[in-house]
Design a protein around this motif. Structure first.
Motif, PDB file in Angstrom:
ATOM      1  N   UNK A  39      31.580 -20.622  -8.890  1.00  0.00           N
ATOM      2  CA  UNK A  39      32.500 -19.275  -9.485  1.00  0.00           C
ATOM      3  C   UNK A  39      32.368 -18.041  -8.475  1.00  0.00           C
ATOM      4  N   UNK A  46      25.894  -7.148  -5.299  1.00  0.00           N
ATOM      5  CA  UNK A  46      25.365  -6.591  -4.269  1.00  0.00           C
ATOM      6  C   UNK A  46      24.053  -7.321  -3.703  1.00  0.00           C
ATOM      7  N   UNK A  47      23.347  -7.941  -4.594  1.00  0.00           N
ATOM      8  CA  UNK A  47      21.875  -8.403  -4.428  1.00  0.00           C
ATOM      9  C   UNK A  47      21.323  -9.144  -5.413  1.00  0.00           C
ATOM     10  N   UNK A  48      20.099  -9.078  -5.446  1.00  0.00           N
ATOM     11  CA  UNK A  48      19.292  -9.997  -6.391  1.00  0.00           C
ATOM     12  C   UNK A  48      19.205 -11.460  -6.422  1.00  0.00           C
ATOM     13  N   UNK A  69      39.436 -14.748 -11.157  1.00  0.00           N
ATOM     14  CA  UNK A  69      39.899 -13.320 -11.387  1.00  0.00           C
ATOM     15  C   UNK A  69      40.853 -12.615 -10.391  1.00  0.00           C
ATOM     16  N   UNK A 109      45.090  -2.374 -14.709  1.00  0.00           N
ATOM     17  CA  UNK A 109      43.676  -2.529 -14.529  1.00  0.00           C
ATOM     18  C   UNK A 109      42.769  -2.744 -15.588  1.00  0.00           C
ATOM     19  N   UNK A 111      41.352  -5.776 -17.886  1.00  0.00           N
ATOM     20  CA  UNK A 111      41.150  -7.313 -17.962  1.00  0.00           C
ATOM     21  C   UNK A 111      41.004  -8.017 -18.954  1.00  0.00           C
ATOM     22  N   UNK A 113      40.012 -11.262 -18.905  1.00  0.00           N
ATOM     23  CA  UNK A 113      38.933 -12.423 -18.353  1.00  0.00           C
ATOM     24  C   UNK A 113      39.545 -13.768 -19.107  1.00  0.00           C
ATOM     25  N   UNK A 254      31.268 -26.797 -18.051  1.00  0.00           N
ATOM     26  CA  UNK A 254      31.243 -25.492 -18.120  1.00  0.00           C
ATOM     27  C   UNK A 254      30.433 -24.674 -19.404  1.00  0.00           C
ATOM     28  N   UNK A 255      30.308 -25.673 -20.447  1.00  0.00           N
ATOM     29  CA  UNK A 255      30.060 -25.096 -21.786  1.00  0.00           C
ATOM     30  C   UNK A 255      29.171 -26.208 -22.417  1.00  0.00           C
TER      31      UNK A 255
ATOM     32  N   UNK B  59      35.178 -14.356 -26.380  1.00  0.00           N
ATOM     33  CA  UNK B  59      34.634 -14.152 -24.939  1.00  0.00           C
ATOM     34  C   UNK B  59      33.870 -12.998 -25.029  1.00  0.00           C
ATOM     35  N   UNK B  92      38.533  -1.365 -23.288  1.00  0.00           N
ATOM     36  CA  UNK B  92      38.652  -2.596 -22.468  1.00  0.00           C
ATOM     37  C   UNK B  92      38.286  -2.845 -21.227  1.00  0.00           C
ATOM     38  N   UNK B  93      38.030  -3.934 -20.776  1.00  0.00           N
ATOM     39  CA  UNK B  93      37.067  -4.283 -19.680  1.00  0.00           C
ATOM     40  C   UNK B  93      38.057  -3.674 -18.397  1.00  0.00           C
ATOM     41  N   UNK B  94      37.711  -2.964 -17.607  1.00  0.00           N
ATOM     42  CA  UNK B  94      38.215  -2.464 -16.320  1.00  0.00           C
ATOM     43  C   UNK B  94      37.759  -2.873 -15.069  1.00  0.00           C
ATOM     44  N   UNK B  95      36.996  -4.176 -15.344  1.00  0.00           N
ATOM     45  CA  UNK B  95      36.327  -4.700 -14.077  1.00  0.00           C
ATOM     46  C   UNK B  95      36.881  -6.333 -14.092  1.00  0.00           C
ATOM     47  N   UNK B  96      36.808  -6.872 -12.866  1.00  0.00           N
ATOM     48  CA  UNK B  96      37.056  -8.364 -12.863  1.00  0.00           C
ATOM     49  C   UNK B  96      35.936  -9.320 -13.267  1.00  0.00           C
ATOM     50  N   UNK B  97      34.827  -8.625 -13.548  1.00  0.00           N
ATOM     51  CA  UNK B  97      33.538  -9.391 -14.071  1.00  0.00           C
ATOM     52  C   UNK B  97      33.046  -8.715 -15.293  1.00  0.00           C
ATOM     53  N   UNK B  98      32.606  -9.727 -15.931  1.00  0.00           N
ATOM     54  CA  UNK B  98      31.945  -9.322 -17.366  1.00  0.00           C
ATOM     55  C   UNK B  98      30.798  -8.603 -17.222  1.00  0.00           C
ATOM     56  N   UNK B 101      31.073  -5.177 -18.403  1.00  0.00           N
ATOM     57  CA  UNK B 101      31.465  -4.763 -19.857  1.00  0.00           C
ATOM     58  C   UNK B 101      31.008  -3.888 -20.548  1.00  0.00           C
ATOM     59  N   UNK B 138      21.323  -7.581 -10.168  1.00  0.00           N
ATOM     60  CA  UNK B 138      22.066  -7.636  -9.212  1.00  0.00           C
ATOM     61  C   UNK B 138      22.610  -6.478  -8.419  1.00  0.00           C
ATOM     62  N   UNK B 139      21.954  -5.341  -8.571  1.00  0.00           N
ATOM     63  CA  UNK B 139      22.608  -4.138  -7.764  1.00  0.00           C
ATOM     64  C   UNK B 139      22.065  -4.166  -6.314  1.00  0.00           C
ATOM     65  N   UNK B 192      28.061 -19.051 -21.185  1.00  0.00           N
ATOM     66  CA  UNK B 192      28.717 -19.998 -20.471  1.00  0.00           C
ATOM     67  C   UNK B 192      29.580 -19.284 -19.329  1.00  0.00           C
ATOM     68  N   UNK B 193      29.617 -19.908 -18.163  1.00  0.00           N
ATOM     69  CA  UNK B 193      30.146 -19.027 -17.031  1.00  0.00           C
ATOM     70  C   UNK B 193      31.722 -19.264 -16.851  1.00  0.00           C
ATOM     71  N   UNK B 194      32.223 -20.423 -16.761  1.00  0.00           N
ATOM     72  CA  UNK B 194      33.621 -20.485 -16.462  1.00  0.00           C
ATOM     73  C   UNK B 194      34.576 -21.116 -17.281  1.00  0.00           C
TER      74      UNK B 194
END
Lengths: 283, 291
Positions: A39, A46-48, A69, A109, A111, A113, A254-255, B59, B92-98, B101, B138-139, B192-194
């Motif tokens: 995915x 950025x890292x990790x 997305x 803007x 989302x 999800x 996935x679940x 979700x 509400x979420x303003x990013x494509x990634x959870x 959140x 993950x920064x 769960x991821x996807x």
């Protein structure tokens, strides 16, 4: 030999989705797997640890990116920051193609999800195709769009879902990630013949196939990806590969994710099934 | 159509996890849904839209549940559902990634104390700590400075930067110990991821044995990663001051001198102490070049 012009990767076999609970097993045991689907958004960081795992996987396996997305169908413009990160990941993985869904999911803007269905109109098809072309220009990699499962239909629709998918794919000149399970789920929810769907899409554009399990409820079917593939989907898969030829296929789970071995066994079953069907078709 | 549908999705569910019966202007929701969604022989327009409304909330609430176990333990399982619902309604979420959140949760808890009362301050502390872990996981990172890189540079002129994934937190509660206790209690499940579908109510309804709340106590923490594993390290207040000053652009010498001058601790061999701190921080790779 590629089965069609959008399918230059026929030898990719059956892939498995790369999921967190399996990381340790895969990195330690190094099982034989044709390829892993990731995915994209999980690795656009950025890292990790996520990137460390990805790099270790890339040393051993072929990886194909699947996104959730981009939202080609959203009225919003493409998110440039999203594309910038996606392109960085494309360079890292060398994915031979990239897929995302034929859906919308963000507005102004914000989302959801989710992978939300679109009204099947010619205007929406043109808008969506323009966004796919624009994304491909930035990403410089072939794009396949995936049909989603849906639970709602719109009054505004002017055509059937498979006609809409075909229209978008032709206008965008892109590939199709044919999710056979999603077709089955939607066919049950919207009462159409799933074989009409399979028979009437541009087969030469199918670059990848998804198969998965689903859950039945009293009044509808939900695309849960939390079961083995069910019989009606196997039958549709057999029909699909007769129409499109040998095609890279991903088993989605996935679940309620079981052990890696269980998912792997299901993939091996799919591999055997695909070869049997193709051999039977060749006779 | 997309604005109407997303507005419907973002509206909170009822107490019984159903879609609200009334639209924002007082009209029946059934009427609003029927304007753009077809019914079929089994489901009304309302019911079809409701599937998406429920999936959205299941979700995002599940995501908050998994990412903020500390805040959840502080306010309680049931109150956390209300808090998270109010937060996501306002933001509400303003990013494509959870992943992102909860990035405004700290601000929300400060602005709307009623959701975490009577433990607002503790909840704010925990929200800061838990967000810092997201960043540390993950920064971005930069190449760490080695002793050779700064060999011969005078501390009076030496300016360093801190790794972007490193967060320095001055806290009023020992939320680190508290979170360890909470984590030990919960054998949490991986998100769960996807999967596109959420077929059951969020996990929030579960009752769990309470963990004793932390008492008020000043704590200085560095939340970081090492070999891509997440860690949090307690710091002496002077060490915290030095690192904070370095992060804000002070020279190493200024950072150390000001920190020691402000310290109330006596009879400390500051030279030896500071040397050991810097050795540890350098070994952990916390220093990088200023951009």
């Amino acid at each position: 030999m590629p089965a069609n012009s959008f399918n230059g990767f026929t030898e990719y076999g059956i892939g498995i989705g790369l999921r967190v609970p399996h990381y340790r097993h895969i990195l330690a045991k190094k099982p034989v797997v044709d390829w892993f689907e990731i995915i994209s958004e999980n690795f656009m960081v950025d890292g990790g640890r996520p990137l460390e795992v990805l790099d270790a996987i890339l040393e051993q396996y072929r990886v194909v990116q699947h996104g959730v997305a981009i939202y080609f169908g959203s009225a919003d413009k493409l998110n440039r920051e999203h594309l910038r990160r996606l392109k960085r990941l494309v360079k890292r993985t060398n994915t031979p193609w990239l897929s995302d869904h034929l859906c919308w999911g963000s507005v102004d803007g914000r989302y959801t999800h989710d992978l939300l269905p679109m009204p099947y109109t010619f205007a929406v098809a043109r808008h969506t195709a323009e966004k796919i072309r624009a994304a491909r220009d930035v990403l410089e990699v072939p794009i396949c769009v995936e049909n989603v499962s849906s639970y709602a239909e719109f009054h505004a629709s002017e055509m059937e879902e498979w006609e809409f998918l075909s229209e978008v794919a032709e206008l965008a000149d892109c590939g199709i990630l044919l999710d056979v399970n999603n077709i089955y789920v939607s066919s049950q929810n919207h009462r159409f013949n799933p074989y009409d769907y399979l028979n009437n899409i541009p087969h030469h554009r199918v670059g990848q196939i998804h198969i998965a399990g689903h859950s039945k409820f009293e009044k509808y079917i939900l695309d849960t990806h939390d079961h083995p593939v069910l019989d009606p989907v196997w039958k549709m898969y057999a029909h699909a590969i007769k129409l499109v030829g040998k095609t890279a296929t991903l088993l989605e789970w996935d679940d309620r994710i079981p052990s890696f071995d269980e998912v792997h066994n299901e993939a091996l079953k799919a591999n055997k099934f695909r070869d049997q069907q193709l051999a039977a078709a060749a006779v | 159509m997309q604005r109407t549908m997303s507005s419907a999705l973002f509206r909170p569910l009822t107490k019984r996890w159903r879609m609200q019966r009334e639209w924002t202007d007082g009209r029946r929701m059934q009427e609003v849904a029927a304007e753009f969604i077809k019914p079929n022989d089994r489901l009304s327009s309302f019911e079809r839209l409701e599937i998406y409304n429920r999936q959205y909330w299941f979700r995002v609430l599940d995501c908050m549940y998994d990412d903020y176990p500390g805040v959840r333990a502080i306010v309680g399982e049931r109150k956390f559902t209300k808090l998270a619902t109010a937060y996501l309604t306002r933001y509400p979420s303003d990013s494509y990634t959870l992943r992102d959140l909860g990035h405004r949760l700290e601000q929300f808890l400060r602005d709307e104390p009623e959701w975490s009362a009577p433990r607002q301050e503790l909840a704010v502390n925990m929200a800061r700590f838990e967000w810092a872990q997201v960043v540390a996981f993950d920064g971005p990172s930069k190449p760490a400075i080695t002793p050779d890189d700064i060999l011969g540079v005078s501390p009076a002129k030496l300016r360093l930067a801190l790794q972007p994934y490193l967060s320095l937190l001055d806290l009023d509660y020992a939320v680190d110990d508290f979170l360890i206790a909470v984590t030990k209690r919960d054998s949490d499940v991986l998100r769960s991821e996807a999967s596109n579908a959420m077929d059951s109510a969020p996990k929030i309804a579960t009752r769990r044995k309470p963990v004793r709340m932390p008492k008020r106590k000043k704590v200085w923490l560095a939340v970081h990663r090492h070999d891509n594993s997440l860690f949090y390290k307690r710091l002496e207040p002077e060490a915290f001051q030095i690192l904070s000053a370095i992060g804000q652009g002070a020279t190493v010498e200024d950072a150390c001198e000001k920190s020691i001058a402000l310290s109330g601790r006596k009879r400390i061999d500051w030279a030896a102490e500071i040397k050991e701190w810097f050795n540890t921080w350098a070994a952990l790779g916390w220093f990088c070049r200023r951009s």
